[in-house]
Design a protein around this motif. Sequence first.
Motif: not given
Length: 208
Positions: A154-158
Amino acid sequence: MRKTLCGSLVSLLMFSSMSVQADDAAVLKSKLSQIDNLKANFSQTVTDLNQKVIQTGKGVLALAFPNRFYWHLTEPDESLIVADGSDVWIYNPFAEEVTVMDVNQAINASPIALLVHRDEKTWSQYQVKQQGECYNIKPLNVDAAMSSVEVCFNGQSLTEIVLDDQQGNVSQFRLSNQTTLTKAESSLFTFILPDGVDVDDQRLHAAQ
């Protein structure tokens, strides 16, 4: 003329497919390079070939580049996997057993190790396909333990990791409370061998 044209079209399609896959791998590596240091909680759901839930659980995950990995399942039964950069330790407290292998063996066993690995030669052994914010990773070697691994962002989050093994079992891990590792938390990647456990040193087997 028609055969030549068909052959050219097939070659072009194959080349285009290979280029897209290569680009997908590059995009995934770029994303991973931006989260090469994280800690998160996870919830686990395992389903069998018939999509029946056979296990649920929860635990803690930590990743750091290069080749450091911490996977602590706390429920329902405890198990621990620690990669310290050169060796991977797999600890089963209930059986009082520890298996140790070198990091290259772990990468060969499962594409999930690619999350903390950047070696081009190793990545070339896998096929990567992007679907939205998810990336499906498949080993080209049909004898690999995992048939595929999917990682989602989610965006830069795993946010999610899905493991599909050769028996048709699917393990889904949803991540939450993702943070950057503190300096003190780097100790997670150091495995301390408990007293009185049996050790299966696969590094010796690999060297023979």
